[in-house]
Motif scaffolding. Structure first.
Motif, PDB file in Angstrom:
ATOM      1  N   GLU A  42      86.107  18.018  -8.017  1.00 18.02           N
ATOM      2  CA  GLU A  42      85.228  17.088  -8.709  1.00 18.02           C
ATOM      3  C   GLU A  42      86.008  15.829  -9.085  1.00 18.02           C
ATOM      4  O   GLU A  42      87.218  15.874  -9.290  1.00 18.02           O
ATOM      5  N   TRP A  43      85.282  14.687  -9.167  1.00 17.34           N
ATOM      6  CA  TRP A  43      85.932  13.453  -9.585  1.00 17.34           C
ATOM      7  C   TRP A  43      86.446  13.603 -11.018  1.00 17.34           C
ATOM      8  O   TRP A  43      85.761  14.168 -11.878  1.00 17.34           O
ATOM      9  N   GLU A  44      87.649  13.099 -11.250  1.00 16.88           N
ATOM     10  CA  GLU A  44      88.225  13.169 -12.585  1.00 16.88           C
ATOM     11  C   GLU A  44      87.497  12.199 -13.515  1.00 16.88           C
ATOM     12  O   GLU A  44      86.738  11.328 -13.080  1.00 16.88           O
ATOM     13  N   GLN A  45      87.727  12.376 -14.809  1.00 15.21           N
ATOM     14  CA  GLN A  45      87.116  11.503 -15.805  1.00 15.21           C
ATOM     15  C   GLN A  45      87.542  10.058 -15.559  1.00 15.21           C
ATOM     16  O   GLN A  45      88.694   9.776 -15.265  1.00 15.21           O
ATOM     17  N   CYS A  46      86.571   9.141 -15.657  1.00 17.33           N
ATOM     18  CA  CYS A  46      86.860   7.729 -15.416  1.00 17.33           C
ATOM     19  C   CYS A  46      87.848   7.217 -16.450  1.00 17.33           C
ATOM     20  O   CYS A  46      87.827   7.623 -17.628  1.00 17.33           O
ATOM     21  N   SER A  47      88.732   6.323 -16.008  1.00 18.55           N
ATOM     22  CA  SER A  47      89.752   5.802 -16.915  1.00 18.55           C
ATOM     23  C   SER A  47      89.171   4.878 -17.971  1.00 18.55           C
ATOM     24  O   SER A  47      89.841   4.574 -18.957  1.00 18.55           O
ATOM     25  N   ALA A  48      87.948   4.406 -17.791  1.00 12.37           N
ATOM     26  CA  ALA A  48      87.292   3.559 -18.778  1.00 12.37           C
ATOM     27  C   ALA A  48      85.829   3.935 -18.843  1.00 12.37           C
ATOM     28  O   ALA A  48      85.196   4.218 -17.826  1.00 12.37           O
ATOM     29  N   ALA A  84      86.373   3.329  -7.678  1.00  6.63           N
ATOM     30  CA  ALA A  84      85.985   2.621  -8.890  1.00  6.63           C
ATOM     31  C   ALA A  84      84.846   3.370  -9.574  1.00  6.63           C
ATOM     32  O   ALA A  84      84.055   4.055  -8.933  1.00  6.63           O
ATOM     33  N   CYS A  85      84.768   3.250 -10.880  1.00  9.24           N
ATOM     34  CA  CYS A  85      83.729   3.959 -11.634  1.00  9.24           C
ATOM     35  C   CYS A  85      83.336   3.132 -12.853  1.00  9.24           C
ATOM     36  O   CYS A  85      84.105   2.296 -13.326  1.00  9.24           O
ATOM     37  N   ASN A  86      82.131   3.393 -13.336  1.00 10.32           N
ATOM     38  CA  ASN A  86      81.591   2.760 -14.547  1.00 10.32           C
ATOM     39  C   ASN A  86      81.669   1.241 -14.488  1.00 10.32           C
ATOM     40  O   ASN A  86      81.799   0.578 -15.523  1.00 10.32           O
ATOM     41  N   SER A  87      81.606   0.673 -13.270  1.00 12.77           N
ATOM     42  CA  SER A  87      81.704  -0.776 -13.147  1.00 12.77           C
ATOM     43  C   SER A  87      80.406  -1.461 -13.577  1.00 12.77           C
ATOM     44  O   SER A  87      80.427  -2.625 -13.959  1.00 12.77           O
ATOM     45  N   GLY A 128      86.470   1.222 -14.274  1.00  9.18           N
ATOM     46  CA  GLY A 128      87.698   2.004 -14.389  1.00  9.18           C
ATOM     47  C   GLY A 128      88.035   2.628 -13.042  1.00  9.18           C
ATOM     48  O   GLY A 128      87.483   2.254 -12.003  1.00  9.18           O
ATOM     49  N   ILE A 129      88.959   3.578 -13.054  1.00  4.31           N
ATOM     50  CA  ILE A 129      89.413   4.248 -11.848  1.00  4.31           C
ATOM     51  C   ILE A 129      89.253   5.760 -12.030  1.00  4.31           C
ATOM     52  O   ILE A 129      89.533   6.302 -13.101  1.00  4.31           O
ATOM     53  N   THR A 130      88.804   6.421 -10.987  1.00  2.00           N
ATOM     54  CA  THR A 130      88.750   7.886 -10.970  1.00  2.00           C
ATOM     55  C   THR A 130      89.351   8.376  -9.658  1.00  2.00           C
ATOM     56  O   THR A 130      89.550   7.580  -8.732  1.00  2.00           O
ATOM     57  N   TRP A 131      89.663   9.635  -9.595  1.00  2.00           N
ATOM     58  CA  TRP A 131      90.286  10.183  -8.392  1.00  2.00           C
ATOM     59  C   TRP A 131      89.912  11.653  -8.237  1.00  2.00           C
ATOM     60  O   TRP A 131      89.450  12.295  -9.176  1.00  2.00           O
ATOM     61  N   ARG A 132      90.150  12.164  -7.051  1.00  2.00           N
ATOM     62  CA  ARG A 132      89.934  13.576  -6.760  1.00  2.00           C
ATOM     63  C   ARG A 132      90.924  13.980  -5.662  1.00  2.00           C
ATOM     64  O   ARG A 132      91.483  13.131  -4.961  1.00  2.00           O
ATOM     65  N   ASN A 133      91.146  15.275  -5.512  1.00  2.00           N
ATOM     66  CA  ASN A 133      92.084  15.742  -4.494  1.00  2.00           C
ATOM     67  C   ASN A 133      91.515  16.979  -3.810  1.00  2.00           C
ATOM     68  O   ASN A 133      90.489  17.529  -4.214  1.00  2.00           O
ATOM     69  N   ARG A 134      92.190  17.393  -2.767  1.00  2.00           N
ATOM     70  CA  ARG A 134      91.794  18.591  -2.032  1.00  2.00           C
ATOM     71  C   ARG A 134      93.050  19.291  -1.542  1.00  2.00           C
ATOM     72  O   ARG A 134      94.105  18.678  -1.377  1.00  2.00           O
TER      73      ARG A 134
END
Length: 684
Positions: free
Chosen positions: A124-130, A163-166, A135-141
């Motif tokens: 799942e996408w990580e919590q947005c940085s803002a 990008a997130c919450n823009s 802000g910035i979010t990320w995920r991995n596999r």
């Protein structure tokens, strides 16, 4: 070997070779094939060159040779040489490796199933940085399946950012809204007067919403004189409220189509009522039937676009059931909302009057009798007024008054252009006898135009921080007089302002890394594996930043390319927070499957923290038990063998004894028979 230098420092070399190459998956050789060491030559003193000459220089490694085997394990080598030998008296070469060897092509020979590597699902996408303004979010596999030796290895990123919450504003966005204009004040003078109105901000703007820009107070010229041109005055006004006939919709059966406004005025000095009749002519489509008749206190005739309606206006009195025309000394017709490319044509008129800041264009045809004029406007419609006596400044700019003299009849042609259907709105004034004035406030030679003061400075923003509104004002410096040009201007206006960001109270929060996740599967046999962690709590309000560190780690996989692997459950994760803050709720935890290279029992044993001594003691105990059990088994086997042997001997002896007894019995029987056989003497 011999020292490389006859004097000073030199080097000596020794070498060795491989007696047997690795076979059938055996371990390859990984030790140097030659070695060097320092030595000193025999010459000394003046016979040796002085110190400072060039030292020994090693050359670069050559490329790796081809592998000695295509599969099953082979060797490859590379070497390097001394690029430049030291001169006498210089430093010898350091004792570095001259040749290296390492294993290659360790995969098994023969056919095997080729399995490609496979990525697992994205997390799942990580919590947005803002939380707002971007802000910035990320995920991995992780790798869920390891590729075999001949399979295709995985490709692609193991982590991605976005990008997130823009599009989320930190403050809710609200558009500013003006309140309704107040009613115009009374006119300040019979001639050259001024009327005022004002409005306030109904809803202030917030966030990224639109803020109000526009006037808050307005002035407009007016007069209360008795002239026909002063439509704000009730003098000589023809009241159109009493509509008694309206059959312009094309549906009623009457052949005589008309609008009849009854008793619009009385003849001066009499009680004889005067009616106003409007009759359409020409081939036109009537448009919306509801547009015919009245619009507020103004007359209204509707028609479709690009069709022209010709309207005849008649002032009549009714005698004996007949309509008789009533002639007026002056008839002033005023037409409103001429916009959006509409065209109004008039003929047999005396004069056209426009407002001082009119948006209309008037083209008169010179030399024709009767006179004709075409009135047009390309500006967007300012909206239809409902009261001919109270117009806004922009509505006044799109209105025209036409004067007709010594007649009770007026004719106009109207053509709308841009709307699906449009209407022609009109009002009227009439003077039947006496001194008829077009305007009670004629412009004289000593006229004075209205002059406005300069705008004052903008007032401070109405908020301490964030976006708000600010206002500036001005006053009338000189009022118009003697027919001078009046003021049509705003006295107060507002615009948006920015007082800077708001300082919100907040509690400092330190940054925090999450725990490392589990290792992923290997990307290939003997390849690499990864694990991740992320920032679980971002710093804010002056909190400490996270210590610099990696968010991804890579480790070498165990080199067990051809051994069996086992699937086992990993440890349970921690329970999540409860889904409810009160009452009954749920909390969950998860665990994953992982691949190991040991059976479950051994793998489970190795996960227990057993010390080396304890493990050795357990192995010794197991060995002692195994030895004891083996000794007992040997003893049991010896006992069983002895018992079996004795039983066999007894069985043989018993068999022999039985045979002997049987033989004796047969002999005894024969002997007895011989003794008992009768003889001749016995017979006698």
């Amino acid at each position: 070997g011999h020292c490389s230098a006859h004097c000073g420092n030199g080097y000596m070399e020794r070498t060795r070779s491989i007696d047997q190459l690795a076979e059938a998956g055996g371990a390859g050789c990984e030790l140097p094939l030659s070695e060097f060491r320092a030595c000193f030559g025999g010459l000394k003193g003046a016979d040796c060159p002085t110190e400072g000459a060039c030292d020994c220089v090693w050359g670069d490694w050559t490329a790796w040779s081809s592998c000695s085997c295509e599969c099953g394990g082979g060797q490859k080598t590379r070497d390097r040489h001394i690029l430049k030998a030291p001169e006498p008296g210089c430093k010898p070469c350091q004792a570095f490796e001259k040749e290296q060897i390492e294993p290659c092509n360790t995969q098994r020979c023969g056919a095997q199933e080729c399995i490609d590597g496979l990525w697992g699902e994205w997390s799942e996408w990580e919590q947005c940085s803002a939380s707002c303004q971007g802000g910035i979010t990320w995920r991995n596999r992780r790798i869920s399946r390891q590729a075999t030796d001949c399979g295709k290895q995985i490709s692609g990123p193991s982590q991605e950012h976005a990008a997130c919450n823009s599009g989320i504003a930190c403050v809710p966005s609200v558009d500013c809204e003006f309140g309704e204009w107040s009613a115009w004040s009374g006119c300040s003078s019979a001639c050259d007067g001024v009327k005022r109105r004002s409005r306030t901000i109904k809803l202030p703007g917030q966030g990224d919403g639109k803020f109000c820009i526009g006037p808050l107070k307005q002035t407009y010229p007016c007069s209360t004189g008795v002239g026909l041109l002063e439509f704000s005055s009730p003098a000589m006004f023809l009241h159109l409220d009493n509509l008694v006939v309206n059959n312009l919709d094309g549906k009623t059966p009457e052949l005589k189509k008309e609008l009849r406004f009854k008793s619009v005025t009385m003849l001066p000095g009499t009680d004889v009522p005067v009616d106003l009749i409007v009759k359409p002519r020409g081939s036109y489509y009537p448009g919306d039937p509801d547009a015919n008749g009245l619009h507020g206190h103004a007359g209204s005739v509707g028609t479709a676009i690009d069709t022209t309606v010709v309207l005849d206006f008649h002032l009549v009195e009714v005698k004996g059931g007949q309509d008789l025309e009533v002639k007026a000394k002056m008839l002033m017709m005023k037409f409103f909302d001429i916009g959006d490319g509409s065209t109004l044509e008039v003929d047999d008129y005396d004069q056209v009057f426009l407002s001082p800041e009119s948006q209309l264009n008037v083209a008169e045809t010179p030399g024709l009798v009767p006179k004709t004029a075409k009135i047009t406007c390309d500006m967007p419609s300012a909206g239809a007024p409902k009261d001919p006596m109270s117009l806004s400044p922009v509505q006044e700019m799109q209105s025209a008054a036409v004067l007709f003299k010594d007649t009770g009849h007026a004719r106009v042609a109207f053509t709308p252009r841009k709307s699906f259907s449009d209407v022609l709105l009109f009002g009227a004034k009439a003077c039947f006898r006496g001194d008829c004035l077009v305007s009670a406030c004629n412009r004289g030679e000593d006229s004075v135009d209205c002059v406005m003061q300069s705008w004052a400075e903008w007032a401070p923003c109405d908020v301490q921080c964030g976006r708000g509104q600010q206002v500036r004002t001005r006053q009338v410096q000189t009022l118009n007089s003697h027919g001078g040009r009046p003021c049509h201007a705003a006295l107060s206006e507002t615009t948006s302002c920015d007082a800077g960001p708001c300082q919100q109270a907040c509690v400092p929060q330190n940054c925090s890394w999450s725990e490392w996740g589990v290792w992923s599967a290997c990307d290939k046999c003997g390849g690499q594996q990864k694990r991740f962690r992320h920032i679980s709590i971002l710093p804010k309000c002056g909190g400490a930043r996270c210590e610099p560190g990696a968010a991804e780690e890579i480790a070498k996989c165990p080199r067990k390319c051809h051994e069996l692997s086992y699937c086992v459950w990993d440890e349970w994760g921690h329970f999540s927070e409860c889904s409810q803050t009160c009452g009954s709720g749920l909390k969950s935890r998860t665990r994953r499957l992982k691949v190991v290279n040991e059976p479950l029992s051994v793998q489970g044993l190795s996960e227990k923290n057993i010390g080396a001594e304890d493990l050795r003691r357990k192995f010794d105990e197991l060995d002692r038990r195994a030895t004891s059990m083996e000794a007992q088994r040997q003893q049991q086997l010896a006992t069983a063998f002895s018992a079996g042997f004795l039983g066999f001997v007894a069985l043989v002896a018993f068999g022999r004894r039985g045979s002997w007894l049987a033989s004796n019995q047969r002999q005894e029987h024969l002997y007895t028979a011989a003794l008992t056989e009768p003889t001749a003497s016995d017979a006698e």
